[in-house]
Design a protein around this motif. Sequence first.
Motif, PDB file in Angstrom:
ATOM      1  N   UNK A  45       1.001  -1.185  -0.164  1.00 48.00           N
ATOM      2  CA  UNK A  45      -0.088   0.191  -0.157  1.00 48.00           C
ATOM      3  C   UNK A  45       0.942   1.213  -0.071  1.00 48.00           C
ATOM      4  N   UNK A  46       1.958   1.323   0.884  1.00 48.48           N
ATOM      5  CA  UNK A  46       2.814   2.435   0.890  1.00 48.48           C
ATOM      6  C   UNK A  46       3.563   2.451  -0.329  1.00 48.48           C
ATOM      7  N   UNK A  47       4.123   1.423  -0.871  1.00 52.66           N
ATOM      8  CA  UNK A  47       4.816   1.478  -2.251  1.00 52.66           C
ATOM      9  C   UNK A  47       3.921   2.179  -3.369  1.00 52.66           C
ATOM     10  N   UNK A  48       2.627   1.477  -3.392  1.00 58.72           N
ATOM     11  CA  UNK A  48       1.628   2.031  -4.542  1.00 58.72           C
ATOM     12  C   UNK A  48       1.412   3.545  -4.353  1.00 58.72           C
ATOM     13  N   UNK A  49       1.251   4.170  -3.026  1.00 59.21           N
ATOM     14  CA  UNK A  49       0.789   5.456  -2.765  1.00 59.21           C
ATOM     15  C   UNK A  49       2.064   6.430  -3.295  1.00 59.21           C
ATOM     16  N   UNK A  50       3.308   5.768  -3.010  1.00 66.38           N
ATOM     17  CA  UNK A  50       4.364   6.456  -3.599  1.00 66.38           C
ATOM     18  C   UNK A  50       4.554   6.484  -5.017  1.00 66.38           C
ATOM     19  N   UNK A  51       4.499   5.378  -5.607  1.00 66.82           N
ATOM     20  CA  UNK A  51       4.528   5.484  -7.072  1.00 66.82           C
ATOM     21  C   UNK A  51       3.762   6.285  -7.928  1.00 66.82           C
ATOM     22  N   UNK A  52       2.460   6.357  -7.372  1.00 62.18           N
ATOM     23  CA  UNK A  52       1.374   7.143  -7.988  1.00 62.18           C
ATOM     24  C   UNK A  52       1.425   8.474  -7.921  1.00 62.18           C
ATOM     25  N   UNK A  53       2.646   8.974  -6.808  1.00 55.00           N
ATOM     26  CA  UNK A  53       2.895  10.407  -6.636  1.00 55.00           C
ATOM     27  C   UNK A  53       3.946  10.836  -7.417  1.00 55.00           C
ATOM     28  N   UNK A  54       4.912  10.028  -7.918  1.00 52.81           N
ATOM     29  CA  UNK A  54       5.657  10.152  -8.421  1.00 52.81           C
ATOM     30  C   UNK A  54       5.690  10.377 -10.186  1.00 52.81           C
ATOM     31  N   UNK A  55       6.065  11.574 -10.665  1.00 56.71           N
ATOM     32  CA  UNK A  55       5.446  11.960 -11.902  1.00 56.71           C
ATOM     33  C   UNK A  55       6.085  11.027 -13.125  1.00 56.71           C
ATOM     34  N   UNK A  56       7.321  10.866 -13.086  1.00 59.98           N
ATOM     35  CA  UNK A  56       7.768  10.037 -14.134  1.00 59.98           C
ATOM     36  C   UNK A  56       7.121   8.511 -14.030  1.00 59.98           C
ATOM     37  N   UNK A  57       7.108   7.878 -13.007  1.00 59.77           N
ATOM     38  CA  UNK A  57       6.516   6.561 -12.954  1.00 59.77           C
ATOM     39  C   UNK A  57       5.081   6.668 -13.288  1.00 59.77           C
ATOM     40  N   UNK A  58       4.288   7.406 -12.764  1.00 58.03           N
ATOM     41  CA  UNK A  58       3.154   7.826 -12.917  1.00 58.03           C
ATOM     42  C   UNK A  58       2.532   7.995 -14.531  1.00 58.03           C
ATOM     43  N   UNK A  59       3.549   8.483 -15.215  1.00 60.46           N
ATOM     44  CA  UNK A  59       3.401   8.979 -16.721  1.00 60.46           C
ATOM     45  C   UNK A  59       3.368   7.348 -17.424  1.00 60.46           C
ATOM     46  N   UNK A  60       4.507   6.601 -16.875  1.00 58.89           N
ATOM     47  CA  UNK A  60       4.546   5.317 -17.689  1.00 58.89           C
ATOM     48  C   UNK A  60       3.306   4.518 -17.363  1.00 58.89           C
ATOM     49  N   UNK A  61       2.695   4.316 -16.138  1.00 64.72           N
ATOM     50  CA  UNK A  61       1.614   3.611 -15.654  1.00 64.72           C
ATOM     51  C   UNK A  61       0.251   4.129 -16.370  1.00 64.72           C
ATOM     52  N   UNK A  62       0.326   5.586 -16.580  1.00 62.68           N
ATOM     53  CA  UNK A  62      -0.929   6.090 -17.339  1.00 62.68           C
ATOM     54  C   UNK A  62      -1.170   5.493 -18.546  1.00 62.68           C
ATOM     55  N   UNK A  63       0.051   4.939 -19.160  1.00 64.89           N
ATOM     56  CA  UNK A  63       0.096   4.602 -20.677  1.00 64.89           C
ATOM     57  C   UNK A  63      -0.271   2.970 -20.535  1.00 64.89           C
ATOM     58  N   UNK A  64      -0.413   2.486 -19.423  1.00 64.33           N
ATOM     59  CA  UNK A  64      -0.634   1.068 -19.384  1.00 64.33           C
ATOM     60  C   UNK A  64      -2.034   0.763 -18.923  1.00 64.33           C
ATOM     61  N   UNK A  65      -2.721   1.704 -18.041  1.00 65.55           N
ATOM     62  CA  UNK A  65      -4.009   1.557 -17.526  1.00 65.55           C
ATOM     63  C   UNK A  65      -5.045   2.692 -17.875  1.00 65.55           C
ATOM     64  N   UNK A  66      -6.259   2.400 -17.508  1.00 66.26           N
ATOM     65  CA  UNK A  66      -7.188   3.285 -17.943  1.00 66.26           C
ATOM     66  C   UNK A  66      -7.188   4.781 -16.954  1.00 66.26           C
ATOM     67  N   UNK A  67      -7.474   5.519 -17.470  1.00 66.89           N
ATOM     68  CA  UNK A  67      -7.332   6.839 -16.540  1.00 66.89           C
ATOM     69  C   UNK A  67      -8.380   6.653 -15.470  1.00 66.89           C
ATOM     70  N   UNK A  68      -9.644   6.262 -15.564  1.00 68.37           N
ATOM     71  CA  UNK A  68     -10.322   5.732 -14.339  1.00 68.37           C
ATOM     72  C   UNK A  68      -9.842   5.202 -13.513  1.00 68.37           C
ATOM     73  N   UNK A  90      -5.305  -2.604   7.093  1.00 65.56           N
ATOM     74  CA  UNK A  90      -4.626  -3.941   7.123  1.00 65.56           C
ATOM     75  C   UNK A  90      -4.237  -4.348   5.702  1.00 65.56           C
ATOM     76  N   UNK A  91      -5.250  -4.717   4.911  1.00 65.14           N
ATOM     77  CA  UNK A  91      -5.120  -5.209   3.631  1.00 65.14           C
ATOM     78  C   UNK A  91      -6.137  -4.972   2.630  1.00 65.14           C
ATOM     79  N   UNK A  92      -6.109  -4.927   1.416  1.00 62.64           N
ATOM     80  CA  UNK A  92      -7.047  -4.816   0.380  1.00 62.64           C
ATOM     81  C   UNK A  92      -7.092  -6.208  -0.144  1.00 62.64           C
TER      82      UNK A  92
END
Length: 250
Positions: A45-68, A90-92
């Motif tokens: 959860x912590x790792x996910x939250x961090x990568x989605x705040x990282x502009x460079x990583x987020x830019x790549x991920x946005x090309x792989x998944x839907x905007x929604x 605790x978990x998802x």
Amino acid sequence: MRSIMIFIILGFVTVKSFCQINEAKLKNLKEKYTWGSIYITYISFINLRSILKDDQKLHYIQGQYTQSSIATLQAFLSRYKSAGSSESIAFIEIDLNRIEAGYKSPNDIGGEITTIPWSKEDVVEIADLCDKQLTAFTYLNNTLSAINGDSIPLSIALFRVNNLKDSAYISTEAYYIVAKSFRALVSEKAALMPQYPINERAAFKRFEKEFDQNDLMIMSNEPFKENILELKKGVNKYLILNNKPESLKF
């Protein structure tokens, strides 16, 4: 994506929305997770939250998944706080059979999962993103274990460390944990450096220089340091198994 079909019956207009699930992704996930669910723990959860705040990583991920799906996951992650808080996670659980998601909080005493109101197409997209992140985290843990056990050639270790640095699914904080361990290992082997080929010695020197330049700046960033300490909890077992806890002291 949603397609809209309009039916005109007896003068009334009915609008019906159909979800378009990525069936290929869902099939692959079901084949991989034979129990039918993916579980995302707090460390991920912590790792996910961090990568989605990282502009460079987020830019790549946005090309792989839907905007929604990305916006939906970001909104969910932003609602919850650090471990130990009544507002933490605790978990998802992502149920691949029902194509639904839910979560448990640390203070929940019941046996039921709290449903997360995600659309089915978003559930599949988020599940695939979580799977990619979990796969990358396994690679990280295996690399860290090998480094701390001194069971991997330095050149291969550096190759793996650089892969983690470049991965869109590994946060800078998680990468830093492994990089710090590798930096410690290189220092331990300083007396042996003349035995390594010139190109490898040069690569190690470049890594050391870059790491040392960033180290002080990184560790003076309190939110960054807090994330590192949270992520460190998830890799402590690897340090214990390899009897080298000193390499991750901050």
